[in-house]
Design an enzyme around this catalytic site. Structure first.
Site, PDB file in Angstrom:
ATOM      1  N   ASP A 222       3.804 -16.258 -42.602  1.00 12.12           N
ATOM      2  CA  ASP A 222       2.857 -16.332 -41.787  1.00 12.12           C
ATOM      3  C   ASP A 222       1.572 -16.119 -42.286  1.00 12.12           C
ATOM      4  O   ASP A 222       1.569 -15.391 -43.614  1.00 12.12           O
ATOM      5  CB  ASP A 222       2.685 -15.834 -40.358  1.00 12.12           C
ATOM      6  N   HIS A 258      -2.727 -14.747 -37.289  1.00 13.67           N
ATOM      7  CA  HIS A 258      -1.572 -15.207 -36.541  1.00 13.67           C
ATOM      8  C   HIS A 258      -0.358 -14.453 -36.612  1.00 13.67           C
ATOM      9  O   HIS A 258       0.432 -14.247 -35.899  1.00 13.67           O
ATOM     10  CB  HIS A 258      -1.239 -16.617 -36.847  1.00 13.67           C
ATOM     11  N   SER A 441       5.047 -20.108 -30.955  1.00 17.49           N
ATOM     12  CA  SER A 441       4.605 -19.022 -32.023  1.00 17.49           C
ATOM     13  C   SER A 441       5.175 -17.975 -31.286  1.00 17.49           C
ATOM     14  O   SER A 441       5.691 -16.930 -32.139  1.00 17.49           O
ATOM     15  CB  SER A 441       3.322 -19.052 -32.129  1.00 17.49           C
TER      16      SER A 441
END
Length: 662
Positions: A222, A258, A441
């Protein structure tokens, strides 16, 4: 070259050159330059995407930037039709040579384009890289793809992929109801949750008698890792910044945020403060850099395999068919699925996606991958979660009440919201280190953490067995009519994941009641082919009235294997054989290993182009190779005229060869 059509495994891709954006690869990463007007993307395919001096044309501004002492490489940036995401050519090109093309012959082509060979793979793929003397890599790939010597040539591209994250509606709550849902959260009594609408993680801890094993490693791929976060500090092993191939991860808002909440949902430490991940004792392998690049995708998954990751969590992907995973993407993921963990396979988990579509993220649909959708705090399907065949399970996430996750120190939250509601849906401050989080997610690393608990219970399980356990032990939620007769739903997969039941099944299988059978695929050998000791050149002219020869009906060579291609249609030919001096030029069309197919192709070439055909017989890698060329031509100019005629009639561009080189 404002537009260019390039070959792609997903069909030709029409790209338009950006009039504002360029990519710069700097000798010192992140160094400021006066020529740069604005930084747009810090890392895409190893390039920093920027805008340059607006007073110049894009070509002039890029040429000026290329001459800067701090710039190693400068490249144009492109856009696909109807898409606003920038596309960068990484400089890597994947080539597959036509059958029978030898190393010396292919080197002539690569030298012509000043390409360096990075890898020569057993499957016949040659991975090349452009050099400062090479043309634009998109032009190179397009030119290579037209050559008859090459069966395919694809430029490696990078494009920003979609991170499957939902921005908080206006913040999120602290209590981790997704681990055990008692129907409420303590400081928001007015919002009711459904009792039992959780992943049964706390029950799994109780069954295990611990919080999982510290020997299990969860890799998270990520952008934006805050490894100094209190719940992640000291957990990282084998970090990788993918594009730079460095162990130092970039930090700051330019590089995203993120990865921090995703990592915390999976493995946040039980340290007496903050939150707790699904597998608090497991370690984290952080890989920074989302990428569509084939070459960098191979690097990321190979890194996970080499450094002994057990689970790989990916909360990103795409539903754009132009950027669906190609052969090399899938091969890298399959390699992790089959050869990781000393042959037991890494468990690979992908998000189904947040677009609310009736089909899922292309990466999540790769066979063997665990595709994760999202359910809500009311045990219903989250409306944003993609549906479709391929979903394995769903896991609790946002859609009713959101979950709590770690926040990177540089994460500014939703700046459009009032200051007291940037991180939490109700505006109640629960600390600077946390935020509300959701989407597939969040569901994906939750499943990755549960997989870590399953492997803690039974580390001998294969990746196939872990996926099967999750699917077999999932709880059916929603309506009975959502599932077919096999117990499968395109909304929920096999149901909402149940960590406790999955751990119980892993413990049961550890007792030896289940065995794994390994099947060895038999090797089929092909009989040897008789090869001439001295290569000769044979001319097969269009006027074939001199000598008539009938092809013998009984072959003297060993019978071919059943899978050998057979010629259909005409099998009686009239031809004459004339020796040809190695003077002048020929246009190589193809290389063939079957003599019967050679005769058929010679007939077709003569009929279609009304030009003479040469056949060169030689030995390539121990097998007879028949090279077919149009010619001979006394001069290169005569050969060029013939080439233009062939191309106008639909032929792939033949390769000009001096006959002296044969």
């Amino acid at each position: 070259m404002s537009k260019i059509n390039i070959p792609s495994e997903n069909g030709d891709l029409m790209l338009t050159k950006s009039t504002r954006l360029v990519g710069l690869k700097k000798r010192i990463e992140g160094k400021d330059m006066d020529e740069v007007d604005a930084n747009v993307i810090p890392d895409l395919g190893g390039f920093e995407v920027v805008t340059l001096n607006p007073g110049q044309s894009i070509d002039d501004a890029l040429d000026h930037a290329r001459n800067h002492q701090d710039v190693e490489v400068g490249t144009h940036v492109y856009f696909a039709e109807g898409d606003n995401r920038p596309v960068v050519a990484t400089g890597i090109i994947y080539c597959e040579m036509a059958d029978g093309v030898g190393k010396e012959e292919r080197q002539v082509i690569f030298d012509a384009f000043a390409l360096d060979i990075l890898e020569d793979r057993e499957d016949g793929t040659v991975v090349c890289k452009v050099t400062p003397k090479s043309p634009n890599p998109l032009k190179v790939a397009a030119a290579l793809d037209k050559l008859s010597m090459i069966s395919k040539a694809y430029p490696d591209l990078d494009v920003p992929l979609d991170q499957y994250f939902l921005e908080p509606r206006d913040g999120l709550l602290p209590h981790e109801w997704h681990l055990e849902n008692q129907g409420f959260v303590s400081d928001v009594p007015s919002f009711r949750l459904k009792v039992g609408a959780d992943a049964k993680v706390k029950a799994a801890w109780r069954r295990l008698g611990n919080l999982g094993s510290s020997s299990i490693i969860v890799a998270v791929i990520d952008n934006g890792f805050d490894l100094n976060h209190p719940d992640l500090r000291g957990k990282a092993v084998a970090p990788l910044s993918i594009s730079s191939n460095s162990s130092t991860l970039p930090t700051g808002s330019a590089y995203g945020d993120h990865a921090t909440p995703c990592s915390s949902v999976a493995v946040a430490a039980a340290n007496g403060t903050g939150i707790v991940g699904a597998a608090p004792n497991s370690r984290l392998m952080p890989l920074h850099g989302l990428t569509y690049s084939k070459y960098l995708t191979e690097r990321m998954f190979n890194h996970c395999v080499r450094n002994r990751a057990d689970i790989i969590s990916c909360s990103w992907g795409t539903i754009d068919p132009r950027y669906r995973p190609g052969t090399e993407h899938e091969r890298a993921i399959r390699l992790a699925l089959t050869s990781g963990r000393n042959g037991k396979g890494c468990v690979v988990v992908f998000a189904a996606g947040n677009e609310g579509r009736e089909y899922i993220n292309y990466y999540a649909s790769i066979p063997g991958v665990i595709a994760v959708g999202a359910s809500t705090s009311s045990d219903t399907h989250a409306s944003y979660s993609n549906r479709g065949n391929g979903i394995s399970v769903v896991a609790p996430s946002d859609g009713g009440w959101p979950i709590l996750a770690a926040r990177a120190a540089w994460d500014q939250g939703n700046s459009a919201m009032p200051a007291n509601k940037r991180y939490y849906v109700d505006g109640i401050d629960r600390g600077q280190n946390y935020k509300h989080f959701g989407g597939t997610s969040s569901a994906t690393p939750l499943v990755a953490g549960i997989c870590a608990l399953v492997l803690s219970a039974n580390p001998n399980l294969t990746s196939v067995e872990v996926k099967s356990i999750l699917e077999r032990t999932a709880d059916k939620i929603g309506n009975t009519w959502d599932y077919n007769s096999s117990g499968y739903s395109t909304k929920y997969g096999y149901g909402r994941v149940n960590a406790d039941a999955a751990v119980a099944e892993a413990i049961r299988m550890r007792g030896g009641t289940t065995t794994t059978t390994t099947t060895t695929t038999p090797v089929t050998t092909t009989p040897p082919v008789t090869t001439p000791t001295t290569p000769t050149t044979t001319t097969v002219p269009r006027d074939t009235t001199t000598t008539t020869t009938t092809t013998p009906s009984t072959p003297t060579a060993p019978a071919p294997a059943p899978t050998t291609p057979m010629v259909t249609g005409t099998n009686l030919f009239q031809f004459s054989v004339t020796g040809q001096a190695r003077n002048g030029y020929g246009l190589q069309v193809s290389v063939n290993n079957e003599f019967a197919n050679v005769l058929k192709q010679v007939e077709e070439l003569e009929r279609k182009y009304s030009l003479p055909v040469l056949v060169n017989i030689s030995t390539v890698n121990g097998r007879t190779a028949f090279k077919l060329l149009i010619g001979p031509f006394s001069t290169q100019a005569q050969a060029d005229v013939a080439k233009r005629k062939m191309v106008s009639l639909g032929a792939a561009e033949p390769w000009l060869r001096p006959l002296s080189s044969l």
